[in-house]
Design a protein around this motif. Structure first.
Motif, PDB file in Angstrom:
ATOM      1  N   MET A   1      -1.674  -5.151 -14.048  1.00  0.00           N
ATOM      2  CA  MET A   1      -0.418  -4.739 -13.490  1.00  0.00           C
ATOM      3  C   MET A   1      -0.673  -3.959 -12.207  1.00  0.00           C
ATOM      4  O   MET A   1      -1.530  -3.081 -12.162  1.00  0.00           O
ATOM      5  CB  MET A   1       0.345  -3.851 -14.481  1.00  0.00           C
ATOM      6  CG  MET A   1       1.610  -3.291 -13.870  1.00  0.00           C
ATOM      7  SD  MET A   1       2.442  -2.025 -14.837  1.00  0.00           S
ATOM      8  CE  MET A   1       2.956  -2.954 -16.248  1.00  0.00           C
ATOM      9  N   ILE A   2       0.089  -4.278 -11.179  1.00  0.00           N
ATOM     10  CA  ILE A   2      -0.027  -3.578  -9.907  1.00  0.00           C
ATOM     11  C   ILE A   2       0.815  -2.307  -9.972  1.00  0.00           C
ATOM     12  O   ILE A   2       1.982  -2.347 -10.346  1.00  0.00           O
ATOM     13  CB  ILE A   2       0.436  -4.469  -8.741  1.00  0.00           C
ATOM     14  CG1 ILE A   2      -0.452  -5.703  -8.640  1.00  0.00           C
ATOM     15  CG2 ILE A   2       0.418  -3.678  -7.438  1.00  0.00           C
ATOM     16  CD1 ILE A   2      -0.004  -6.705  -7.606  1.00  0.00           C
ATOM     17  N   LYS A   3       0.203  -1.190  -9.597  1.00  0.00           N
ATOM     18  CA  LYS A   3       0.902   0.088  -9.527  1.00  0.00           C
ATOM     19  C   LYS A   3       0.938   0.530  -8.076  1.00  0.00           C
ATOM     20  O   LYS A   3      -0.032   0.320  -7.344  1.00  0.00           O
ATOM     21  CB  LYS A   3       0.186   1.136 -10.369  1.00  0.00           C
ATOM     22  CG  LYS A   3       0.200   0.819 -11.835  1.00  0.00           C
ATOM     23  CD  LYS A   3      -0.499   1.896 -12.621  1.00  0.00           C
ATOM     24  CE  LYS A   3      -0.509   1.503 -14.086  1.00  0.00           C
ATOM     25  NZ  LYS A   3      -1.076   2.531 -14.936  1.00  0.00           N
ATOM     26  N   GLN A  30      -2.314  -0.665  -6.158  1.00  0.00           N
ATOM     27  CA  GLN A  30      -3.614  -0.721  -6.827  1.00  0.00           C
ATOM     28  C   GLN A  30      -3.491  -1.544  -8.100  1.00  0.00           C
ATOM     29  O   GLN A  30      -2.527  -1.405  -8.853  1.00  0.00           O
ATOM     30  CB  GLN A  30      -4.042   0.707  -7.173  1.00  0.00           C
ATOM     31  CG  GLN A  30      -5.404   0.839  -7.746  1.00  0.00           C
ATOM     32  CD  GLN A  30      -6.464   1.004  -6.670  1.00  0.00           C
ATOM     33  OE1 GLN A  30      -6.174   1.423  -5.569  1.00  0.00           O
ATOM     34  NE2 GLN A  30      -7.681   0.659  -6.998  1.00  0.00           N
ATOM     35  N   GLU A  31      -4.473  -2.379  -8.336  1.00  0.00           N
ATOM     36  CA  GLU A  31      -4.568  -3.096  -9.606  1.00  0.00           C
ATOM     37  C   GLU A  31      -6.015  -2.998 -10.055  1.00  0.00           C
ATOM     38  O   GLU A  31      -6.907  -3.565  -9.413  1.00  0.00           O
ATOM     39  CB  GLU A  31      -4.151  -4.560  -9.465  1.00  0.00           C
ATOM     40  CG  GLU A  31      -4.154  -5.297 -10.784  1.00  0.00           C
ATOM     41  CD  GLU A  31      -3.628  -6.714 -10.655  1.00  0.00           C
ATOM     42  OE1 GLU A  31      -2.987  -7.171 -11.604  1.00  0.00           O
ATOM     43  OE2 GLU A  31      -3.869  -7.350  -9.613  1.00  0.00           O
ATOM     44  N   ARG A  36      -4.479  -3.682  -3.491  1.00  0.00           N
ATOM     45  CA  ARG A  36      -3.795  -4.935  -3.173  1.00  0.00           C
ATOM     46  C   ARG A  36      -3.066  -4.861  -1.848  1.00  0.00           C
ATOM     47  O   ARG A  36      -2.545  -5.849  -1.356  1.00  0.00           O
ATOM     48  CB  ARG A  36      -2.803  -5.293  -4.284  1.00  0.00           C
ATOM     49  CG  ARG A  36      -3.458  -5.553  -5.611  1.00  0.00           C
ATOM     50  CD  ARG A  36      -4.379  -6.729  -5.502  1.00  0.00           C
ATOM     51  NE  ARG A  36      -4.998  -7.013  -6.793  1.00  0.00           N
ATOM     52  CZ  ARG A  36      -6.050  -7.781  -6.942  1.00  0.00           C
ATOM     53  NH1 ARG A  36      -6.607  -8.336  -5.904  1.00  0.00           N
ATOM     54  NH2 ARG A  36      -6.550  -7.993  -8.128  1.00  0.00           N
TER      55      ARG A  36
END
Length: 112
Positions: A1-3, A30-31, A36
């Motif tokens: 999951m991208i945060k 961030q992943e 990213r």
């Protein structure tokens, strides 16, 4: 999951952006251990640039707009023409300061 995190620490920002102003913020995606992409913007609502490594331009812009909305900024704008095509797709329109959008209207419209 991208945060996505909003970075306001000047020392961290200096590792990304040379000679940052005090009002510069970074929306950092961030992943896991990998970035990213990220977007730079000011606390006054100007979107400066985006480094999109994984087709997450929209996510970065939305994170910046959310931060600005929570800070009470009414309009976001961008003068960087390299961002215009993506911003048009998100509903930005030509205005006095380049492309602009009313942030509350953006989120009230169901985020397009």
């Amino acid at each position: 999951m991208i945060k996505v995190m909003i970075i306001s620490d000047k020392q961290v920002i200096e590792s990304i952006h040379e000679n940052p102003a005090d009002n510069l913020r970074i929306a950092w995606a961030q992943e896991g251990p990998q970035s990213r992409g990220y977007a730079a913007f000011t606390e006054e609502g100007e979107l400066l640039y985006a480094v999109d490594k994984d087709n997450i331009f929209e996510l970065l812009v939305r994170a910046a707009l959310n931060h600005l909305d929570l800070a009470g900024v009414e309009k976001a704008f961008c003068k960087n023409e390299s961002m215009f095509s993506g911003l048009y797709l998100l509903g930005f329109k030509s205005g006095e300061r380049g492309l602009e959008i009313n942030i509350k209207d953006f989120f009230a419209a169901g985020c397009h």
